[in-house]
Design a protein around this motif. Structure first.
Motif, PDB file in Angstrom:
ATOM      1  N   GLY A  55      41.357  -7.181  35.781  1.00  0.00           N
ATOM      2  CA  GLY A  55      41.609  -7.978  34.585  1.00  0.00           C
ATOM      3  C   GLY A  55      41.915  -9.435  34.840  1.00  0.00           C
ATOM      4  N   MET A  56      41.345  -9.998  35.911  1.00  0.00           N
ATOM      5  CA  MET A  56      41.534 -11.429  36.157  1.00  0.00           C
ATOM      6  C   MET A  56      40.823 -12.219  35.063  1.00  0.00           C
ATOM      7  N   THR A  57      41.461 -13.285  34.605  1.00  0.00           N
ATOM      8  CA  THR A  57      40.875 -14.082  33.528  1.00  0.00           C
ATOM      9  C   THR A  57      40.660 -15.524  33.969  1.00  0.00           C
ATOM     10  N   TYR A  58      39.674 -16.142  33.354  1.00  0.00           N
ATOM     11  CA  TYR A  58      39.311 -17.519  33.668  1.00  0.00           C
ATOM     12  C   TYR A  58      38.991 -18.226  32.348  1.00  0.00           C
ATOM     13  N   PHE A  59      39.387 -19.475  32.253  1.00  0.00           N
ATOM     14  CA  PHE A  59      39.176 -20.233  31.027  1.00  0.00           C
ATOM     15  C   PHE A  59      38.687 -21.642  31.327  1.00  0.00           C
ATOM     16  N   ALA A  60      37.876 -22.141  30.421  1.00  0.00           N
ATOM     17  CA  ALA A  60      37.515 -23.555  30.483  1.00  0.00           C
ATOM     18  C   ALA A  60      38.738 -24.372  30.084  1.00  0.00           C
ATOM     19  N   ASP A  61      38.859 -25.547  30.640  1.00  0.00           N
ATOM     20  CA  ASP A  61      40.012 -26.402  30.332  1.00  0.00           C
ATOM     21  C   ASP A  61      40.112 -26.690  28.840  1.00  0.00           C
ATOM     22  N   SER A  62      38.982 -26.780  28.178  1.00  0.00           N
ATOM     23  CA  SER A  62      38.964 -27.144  26.761  1.00  0.00           C
ATOM     24  C   SER A  62      39.551 -26.066  25.850  1.00  0.00           C
ATOM     25  N   VAL A  63      39.688 -24.843  26.368  1.00  0.00           N
ATOM     26  CA  VAL A  63      40.199 -23.762  25.514  1.00  0.00           C
ATOM     27  C   VAL A  63      41.492 -23.156  26.038  1.00  0.00           C
ATOM     28  N   LYS A  64      41.958 -23.617  27.190  1.00  0.00           N
ATOM     29  CA  LYS A  64      43.199 -23.073  27.752  1.00  0.00           C
ATOM     30  C   LYS A  64      44.350 -23.276  26.782  1.00  0.00           C
ATOM     31  N   GLY A  65      45.139 -22.221  26.617  1.00  0.00           N
ATOM     32  CA  GLY A  65      46.270 -22.294  25.714  1.00  0.00           C
ATOM     33  C   GLY A  65      45.917 -21.971  24.273  1.00  0.00           C
ATOM     34  N   ARG A  66      44.628 -21.927  23.961  1.00  0.00           N
ATOM     35  CA  ARG A  66      44.203 -21.612  22.594  1.00  0.00           C
ATOM     36  C   ARG A  66      43.427 -20.297  22.523  1.00  0.00           C
ATOM     37  N   PHE A  67      42.663 -20.001  23.539  1.00  0.00           N
ATOM     38  CA  PHE A  67      41.841 -18.783  23.565  1.00  0.00           C
ATOM     39  C   PHE A  67      42.412 -17.803  24.577  1.00  0.00           C
ATOM     40  N   THR A  68      42.277 -16.529  24.273  1.00  0.00           N
ATOM     41  CA  THR A  68      42.589 -15.482  25.239  1.00  0.00           C
ATOM     42  C   THR A  68      41.422 -14.505  25.287  1.00  0.00           C
ATOM     43  N   ILE A  69      41.254 -13.872  26.445  1.00  0.00           N
ATOM     44  CA  ILE A  69      40.200 -12.889  26.622  1.00  0.00           C
ATOM     45  C   ILE A  69      40.833 -11.596  27.098  1.00  0.00           C
ATOM     46  N   SER A  70      40.350 -10.500  26.562  1.00  0.00           N
ATOM     47  CA  SER A  70      40.886  -9.202  26.958  1.00  0.00           C
ATOM     48  C   SER A  70      39.759  -8.183  26.942  1.00  0.00           C
ATOM     49  N   GLY A  71      40.016  -7.081  27.617  1.00  0.00           N
ATOM     50  CA  GLY A  71      38.997  -6.037  27.695  1.00  0.00           C
ATOM     51  C   GLY A  71      39.582  -4.669  27.429  1.00  0.00           C
ATOM     52  N   ASP A  72      38.789  -3.829  26.828  1.00  0.00           N
ATOM     53  CA  ASP A  72      39.165  -2.429  26.590  1.00  0.00           C
ATOM     54  C   ASP A  72      38.141  -1.583  27.336  1.00  0.00           C
ATOM     55  N   ASN A  73      38.548  -1.100  28.508  1.00  0.00           N
ATOM     56  CA  ASN A  73      37.623  -0.334  29.341  1.00  0.00           C
ATOM     57  C   ASN A  73      37.127   0.921  28.643  1.00  0.00           C
ATOM     58  N   ALA A  74      37.999   1.558  27.883  1.00  0.00           N
ATOM     59  CA  ALA A  74      37.616   2.806  27.220  1.00  0.00           C
ATOM     60  C   ALA A  74      36.512   2.575  26.202  1.00  0.00           C
ATOM     61  N   LYS A  75      36.528   1.409  25.581  1.00  0.00           N
ATOM     62  CA  LYS A  75      35.525   1.081  24.564  1.00  0.00           C
ATOM     63  C   LYS A  75      34.412   0.211  25.114  1.00  0.00           C
ATOM     64  N   ASN A  76      34.515  -0.168  26.395  1.00  0.00           N
ATOM     65  CA  ASN A  76      33.528  -1.076  26.981  1.00  0.00           C
ATOM     66  C   ASN A  76      33.349  -2.318  26.115  1.00  0.00           C
ATOM     67  N   THR A  77      34.453  -2.859  25.678  1.00  0.00           N
ATOM     68  CA  THR A  77      34.419  -3.999  24.773  1.00  0.00           C
ATOM     69  C   THR A  77      35.325  -5.102  25.296  1.00  0.00           C
ATOM     70  N   VAL A  78      34.845  -6.317  25.182  1.00  0.00           N
ATOM     71  CA  VAL A  78      35.618  -7.498  25.559  1.00  0.00           C
ATOM     72  C   VAL A  78      35.856  -8.325  24.300  1.00  0.00           C
ATOM     73  N   TYR A  79      37.057  -8.869  24.198  1.00  0.00           N
ATOM     74  CA  TYR A  79      37.432  -9.633  23.015  1.00  0.00           C
ATOM     75  C   TYR A  79      37.749 -11.073  23.407  1.00  0.00           C
ATOM     76  N   LEU A  80      37.425 -11.977  22.526  1.00  0.00           N
ATOM     77  CA  LEU A  80      37.804 -13.375  22.694  1.00  0.00           C
ATOM     78  C   LEU A  80      38.608 -13.770  21.458  1.00  0.00           C
ATOM     79  N   GLN A  81      39.897 -13.912  21.649  1.00  0.00           N
ATOM     80  CA  GLN A  81      40.767 -14.343  20.554  1.00  0.00           C
ATOM     81  C   GLN A  81      40.838 -15.861  20.578  1.00  0.00           C
ATOM     82  N   MET A  82      40.434 -16.454  19.479  1.00  0.00           N
ATOM     83  CA  MET A  82      40.376 -17.912  19.408  1.00  0.00           C
ATOM     84  C   MET A  82      41.360 -18.401  18.362  1.00  0.00           C
TER      85      MET A  82
END
Length: 126
Positions: A55-82
């Motif tokens: 679950g390592m995460t990486y962000f562009a400088d332009s979105v750091k502090g505003r966007f988060t990324i997460s994953g649900d392995n059971a659902k094979n789904t990744v989310y981007l909260q903006m």
């Protein structure tokens, strides 16, 4: 691997959206999932990425502090909260999967992603 992105829409500046990227197929073979965006007349740019393992995460400088990324392995789904969206966040957002390369150098570069979804449009009004 097939990717289906959803969740885009029209939002006022300062608002929030959550994008989803559902993966199907040989998802166990992917190292990382990434979000990129492309505005009209501009090059595709990295937004965020997450590794399936650890679950390592990486962000562009332009979105750091505003966007988060997460994953649900059971659902094979990744989310981007903006959050705290700005007009300059307006773009088509695309999710992608990297099944070949391992390492942060590769996760931020669209060249190294081998599967892409169709994109979902985000429009932020001022």
């Amino acid at each position: 691997v097939q990717l289906q992105a959803s969740g885009g829409g029209l939002v006022q500046a300062g608002g929030s959206l959550r994008l989803s990227c559902a993966a199907s197929g040989r998802t166990f073979s992917t190292y990382a999932m990434g979000w990129f965006r492309q505005a009209p007349g501009k090059e595709r740019e990295f937004v965020a990425a997450i590794t399936w393992s650890g679950g390592m995460t990486y962000f562009a400088d332009s979105v750091k502090g505003r966007f988060t990324i997460s994953g649900d392995n059971a659902k094979n789904t990744v989310y981007l909260q903006m959050n705290s969206l700005k007009p300059e966040d307006t773009a088509v957002y695309l999710c992608a999967a990297d099944s070949v390369h391992s390492g942060s150098y590769y996760y931020t570069r669209p060249l190294y992603y081998d599967y892409w979804g169709q994109g979902t449009e985000v429009t932020v009004s001022s």
